[in-house]
Design an enzyme around this catalytic site. Structure first.
Site: not given
Ligand code: GLY
Length: 400
Positions: A121, A179
């Site tokens: 992330d 994501d």
């Molecule tokens: N990127 C993690 C979520 O959307 O929960």
């Protein structure tokens, strides 16, 4: 470079929009409403800043109130800083500039000392904070931190397979998650700012591996996708959705917002076509008030919670892709979807009538299966709501 599986993508269904007139009816998000929404949002951002003592906000609220947290773990501290940059861009008020800049050393420390960065992330953490700082003010510490984060992200690139591993120690679990389409803009930016094509190639390959595998034939998506050790695709599995074969609402929102960002840098036309497929699937499952339940398998009467953050994220995706939609009717529908979702978010989900809350947007779900942040403010939902307001009111495109 990874080849696009054109045959597979061309075979994905593009649904007709059902009841398209409910989106193209009279515009609700007028300039006056947008300005009122922004005023409310800024008041809440000020309250949040005071409540967390100038630090960072927890990923989810408790009873609609965020707690203070440090910038040393998780995927979402960048959203607090990102809201400050958006506030600065929209108002020109130097207090937001000073507040946002005061956060940058903590990102530098975080990446140098590798605090809570054993995951993919890096884009969510470093783009709305450090890339924004560099783009808006030329902040060199922000640039350095973001480049270190981009290098760190590349250490998770898996060959064979050509994707960025989402979670766990590298090599432990060979999977990407949807994501990550919103993490790779960090790599596209790094390629632009350094001239080093390696960042671009890895971002491109990851995007193509994702679109080759994660979208189902009906335009819905898997949340996560596993690969075999020889790099061949294995299977789609959920982590935060209702089941492996359902469509997690925020996952669909991530692809609706992530595809336009990859299109912006790659200009791969098939991404526009694929966008229309995943977008139409998303729209056709919007409930009466235009804000999705946390999984798209649920509808009105299900008794399930909404995920307001998925509406805010998707709104930003539609706004980014709109200039590239050639079909005029579809374009009008997409504009209307943004209008209706944002109006509903402002009227029914914003905290304007919840004085005790220091968030911007109520009724999001972080993880229903994990029982985390259920029916609470979630900090990315607040961020994307503000990004959508910034895009609609001032044409600000944010920092991805
Ligand atoms: N990127 C993690 C979520 O959307 O929960």
């Amino acid at each position: 470079m990874v080849q696009i599986n054109k045959e597979k993508i061309n075979n994905i269904a593009k649904e007709e929009i059902v009841n398209s007139e409910r989106y193209t009816s009279t515009k609700k998000m007028t300039k006056e409403v947008l300005e009122a929404a922004l005023t409310d949002a800024l008041l809440k951002l000020d309250k949040l800043w005071d409540d967390v003592g100038g630090n960072f906000a927890s990923h989810a609220s408790v009873d609609n109130v965020y707690q203070e947290c440090k910038n040393d773990s998780g995927w979402n501290t960048g959203f607090m800083t990102g809201m400050l940059w958006l506030a600065y861009e929209m108002t020109g008020d130097k207090k937001y500039l000073e507040r946002a800049e005061s956060h940058i050393p903590s990102y530098h420390k975080r990446i140098v000392e590798k605090l809570g960065v054993n995951h993919h992330d890096m884009g969510f953490v470093f783009v709305p904070s450090c890339v924004a700082a560099h783009k808006l003010t030329g902040n060199e510490q922000g640039r350095e931190a973001a480049l270190l984060a981009a290098d760190h992200l590349l250490t998770r690139y898996i060959v064979p397979g050509d994707f960025i591993q989402a979670w766990g120690n590298v090599g432990d679990q060979l999977r990407l998650i949807i994501d990550c389409m919103n993490n790779i803009p960090l790599l596209y930016w790094a390629a632009d700012t350094t001239g080093d094509k390696n960042y671009y190639e890895k971002a491109y390959n990851h995007a193509i591996t994702t679109i080759n595998n994660i979208v189902r034939d009906d335009g819905s998506t898997f949340h996560t996708y596993f690969f075999n050790t020889n790099g061949t695709p294995d299977k789609g599995v959920t982590a935060q959705g209702a089941s492996d074969d359902s469509c997690w609402a925020r996952g669909q929102a991530w692809i609706v917002s992530g595809l336009p960002l990859s299109y912006k840098y790659t200009k791969e036309g098939i991404m526009v076509d694929l966008f229309e497929k995943v977008a139409n699937y998303f729209i056709n499952r919007l409930p009466e008030d235009f804000v999705p339940y946390w999984d798209m398998s649920f509808g009105d009467g299900s008794g399930e919670e909404r995920d307001s953050s998925s509406a805010a994220i998707a709104a930003c995706g539609f706004l980014e892709m709109l200039p590239h939609i050639k079909d005029e009717h579809l374009k009008a529908v997409y504009e209307g979807v943004v209008d209706k979702m944002m109006y509903s978010l402002y009227q029914n989900y914003s905290t304007k009538d919840t004085p005790e809350s220091n968030g911007l947007l109520l009724h999001a779900v972080y993880s229903k299966p994990g029982n985390v942040g259920v029916d609470e403010c979630n900090i990315w939902g607040c961020y994307y709501y503000m990004e959508a307001l910034a895009r609609m009111l001032k044409g600000i495109k944010a920092y991805w």
